[in-house]
Design a protein around this motif. Structure first.
Motif, PDB file in Angstrom:
ATOM      1  N   PHE A 123       0.854  -1.196   0.000  1.00 11.65           N
ATOM      2  CA  PHE A 123       0.000   0.000   0.000  1.00 11.65           C
ATOM      3  C   PHE A 123       0.884   1.238   0.000  1.00 11.65           C
ATOM      4  N   ILE A 124       0.612   2.160  -0.911  1.00 11.03           N
ATOM      5  CA  ILE A 124       1.380   3.410  -0.938  1.00 11.03           C
ATOM      6  C   ILE A 124       0.519   4.522  -0.344  1.00 11.03           C
ATOM      7  N   LEU A 125       1.054   5.199   0.641  1.00 12.28           N
ATOM      8  CA  LEU A 125       0.346   6.306   1.293  1.00 12.28           C
ATOM      9  C   LEU A 125       1.019   7.629   0.945  1.00 12.28           C
ATOM     10  N   PRO A 126       0.251   8.708   0.886  1.00 14.09           N
ATOM     11  CA  PRO A 126       0.897  10.029   0.715  1.00 14.09           C
ATOM     12  C   PRO A 126       1.404  10.507   2.075  1.00 14.09           C
ATOM     13  N   PRO A 127       2.321  11.459   2.121  1.00 14.76           N
ATOM     14  CA  PRO A 127       2.784  11.968   3.418  1.00 14.76           C
ATOM     15  C   PRO A 127       1.639  12.621   4.207  1.00 14.76           C
ATOM     16  N   SER A 128       0.655  13.208   3.508  1.00 12.38           N
ATOM     17  CA  SER A 128      -0.501  13.816   4.185  1.00 12.38           C
ATOM     18  C   SER A 128      -1.627  14.003   3.165  1.00 12.38           C
ATOM     19  N   ILE A 129      -2.840  14.290   3.671  1.00 13.55           N
ATOM     20  CA  ILE A 129      -3.980  14.544   2.775  1.00 13.55           C
ATOM     21  C   ILE A 129      -3.721  15.812   1.952  1.00 13.55           C
ATOM     22  N   ASP A 130      -3.136  16.832   2.598  1.00 15.29           N
ATOM     23  CA  ASP A 130      -2.835  18.086   1.893  1.00 15.29           C
ATOM     24  C   ASP A 130      -1.930  17.829   0.695  1.00 15.29           C
ATOM     25  N   GLU A 131      -0.932  16.993   0.946  1.00 12.73           N
ATOM     26  CA  GLU A 131       0.034  16.676  -0.108  1.00 12.73           C
ATOM     27  C   GLU A 131      -0.672  15.955  -1.267  1.00 12.73           C
ATOM     28  N   LEU A 132      -1.607  15.062  -0.912  1.00 10.05           N
ATOM     29  CA  LEU A 132      -2.345  14.316  -1.937  1.00 10.05           C
ATOM     30  C   LEU A 132      -3.167  15.273  -2.808  1.00 10.05           C
ATOM     31  N   LEU A 133      -3.838  16.200  -2.142  1.00  8.38           N
ATOM     32  CA  LEU A 133      -4.676  17.162  -2.855  1.00  8.38           C
ATOM     33  C   LEU A 133      -3.815  18.023  -3.783  1.00  8.38           C
ATOM     34  N   LYS A 134      -2.661  18.414  -3.270  1.00 11.18           N
ATOM     35  CA  LYS A 134      -1.730  19.226  -4.060  1.00 11.18           C
ATOM     36  C   LYS A 134      -1.319  18.462  -5.326  1.00 11.18           C
ATOM     37  N   ARG A 135      -1.001  17.171  -5.144  1.00 12.12           N
ATOM     38  CA  ARG A 135      -0.556  16.359  -6.291  1.00 12.12           C
ATOM     39  C   ARG A 135      -1.675  16.163  -7.310  1.00 12.12           C
ATOM     40  N   LEU A 136      -2.914  15.989  -6.809  1.00 11.05           N
ATOM     41  CA  LEU A 136      -4.048  15.811  -7.738  1.00 11.05           C
ATOM     42  C   LEU A 136      -4.250  17.067  -8.581  1.00 11.05           C
ATOM     43  N   HIS A 137      -4.108  18.231  -7.950  1.00 17.54           N
ATOM     44  CA  HIS A 137      -4.254  19.491  -8.683  1.00 17.54           C
ATOM     45  C   HIS A 137      -3.109  19.684  -9.675  1.00 17.54           C
ATOM     46  N   LYS A 138      -1.898  19.360  -9.203  1.00 16.95           N
ATOM     47  CA  LYS A 138      -0.708  19.578 -10.027  1.00 16.95           C
ATOM     48  C   LYS A 138      -0.748  18.704 -11.282  1.00 16.95           C
ATOM     49  N   ARG A 139      -1.260  17.470 -11.119  1.00 18.86           N
ATOM     50  CA  ARG A 139      -1.329  16.539 -12.244  1.00 18.86           C
ATOM     51  C   ARG A 139      -2.199  17.112 -13.366  1.00 18.86           C
ATOM     52  N   GLY A 140      -3.267  17.817 -12.953  1.00 13.06           N
ATOM     53  CA  GLY A 140      -4.094  18.534 -13.930  1.00 13.06           C
ATOM     54  C   GLY A 140      -4.842  17.675 -14.924  1.00 13.06           C
ATOM     55  N   THR A 141      -5.011  16.370 -14.620  1.00 12.72           N
ATOM     56  CA  THR A 141      -5.700  15.509 -15.590  1.00 12.72           C
ATOM     57  C   THR A 141      -7.190  15.387 -15.270  1.00 12.72           C
ATOM     58  N   GLU A 142      -7.609  15.844 -14.086  1.00 10.20           N
ATOM     59  CA  GLU A 142      -9.022  15.737 -13.715  1.00 10.20           C
ATOM     60  C   GLU A 142      -9.633  17.102 -13.446  1.00 10.20           C
ATOM     61  N   LYS A 143     -10.937  17.208 -13.723  1.00  8.52           N
ATOM     62  CA  LYS A 143     -11.662  18.438 -13.402  1.00  8.52           C
ATOM     63  C   LYS A 143     -11.888  18.480 -11.886  1.00  8.52           C
ATOM     64  N   GLU A 144     -12.230  19.696 -11.380  1.00 13.43           N
ATOM     65  CA  GLU A 144     -12.395  19.876  -9.938  1.00 13.43           C
ATOM     66  C   GLU A 144     -13.376  18.849  -9.333  1.00 13.43           C
ATOM     67  N   GLU A 145     -14.485  18.628 -10.048  1.00 15.42           N
ATOM     68  CA  GLU A 145     -15.514  17.697  -9.554  1.00 15.42           C
ATOM     69  C   GLU A 145     -14.931  16.280  -9.409  1.00 15.42           C
TER      70      GLU A 145
END
Ligand code: 5GP
Length: 199
Positions: A123-145
């Motif tokens: 299982f791979i975990l992110p260092p924190s939820i904030d970090e995960l959210l940051k990475r999801l935004h940075k990846r830019g492949t998904e819309k906000e919803e």
């Protein structure tokens, strides 16, 4: 001398955006003699994805036909789309004493655990939820919803980490890749996986 009796199945899960894909690329550089299974999905391809490389992209009808024909080792609906692991490919590789990596969600991993209790679940975990959210935004492949759906699902997926054999916090791609490569190498030396072939 001794040698491995059969191939080992390595199952990697973790929330969307944790960096599973990039980590696996790193692992493949360090452990080239392993197969990465390519899943089938009904999700439309992203701009940089090619059919047969990241996934086999199929229609919902085709996916359902494959379910009926029993062609999946496991399948699940994830973030609204269907994903499945091809059964024959996995069985053939393992029988041929080759190791396979599956990158699948926790629902799929639970199904695989029943069929392959000796699989290695990571299982791979992110260092924190904030970090995960940051990475999801940075990846830019998904819309906000879509990001919100993935974040909510991540919170559900976190609950599963405890039954996995190994948990790795993805602080850096390189380090996480090295740790997983070490797990693979160590599992290949596990005595219970080896058989005596004579002198
Ligand atoms: P993505 O759409 O970001 O490529 O993947 C979404 C999620 O589907 C990820 O958590 C990924 O691990 C999971 N996934 C990919 N392939 C499979 C599969 O064959 N089976 C299952 N159960 N999940 C999969």
């Amino acid at each position: 001398m001794v040698s491995k009796k059969e191939g080992i199945l390595f199952i990697i899960s973790g929330p969307s955006g944790v960096g599973k894909g990039t980590v696996i690329k790193e692992v493949l550089k360090l452990v080239p003699d392993i197969n990465l299974s390519i899943s089938y999905t009904t999700r439309p391809p992203r701009k940089n994805e090619t059919n047969g490389k990241e996934y086999f992209f199929v229609s919902e009808e085709e996916f359902n036909r494959m379910i009926e024909r029993g062609e999946f080792l496991e399948w699940a609906r994830v973030h609204g789309n269907l994903y499945g692991t091809p059964k024959r490919y996995i069985e053939e590789r393992l029988k041929n004493n080759e190791d396979v990596i599956l990158e699948i969600d926790t629902q799929g991993a639970r199904q695989v655990k029943k069929a392959f209790p000796n699989g290695v679940f990571i299982f791979i975990l992110p260092p924190s939820i904030d970090e995960l959210l940051k990475r999801l935004h940075k990846r830019g492949t998904e819309k906000e919803e879509e990001i919100q759906i993935r974040l909510n699902n991540a919170k559900e997926e976190f609950k599963e980490w405890e039954w996995y054999n190994y948990t790795v916090i993805n602080e850096s791609i390189q380090l996480t890749g090295e740790i997983i490569a070490s797990i693979i190498k160590a599992e290949r030396c596990r005595t219970s996986r080896l058989g005596w072939k004579g002198l």
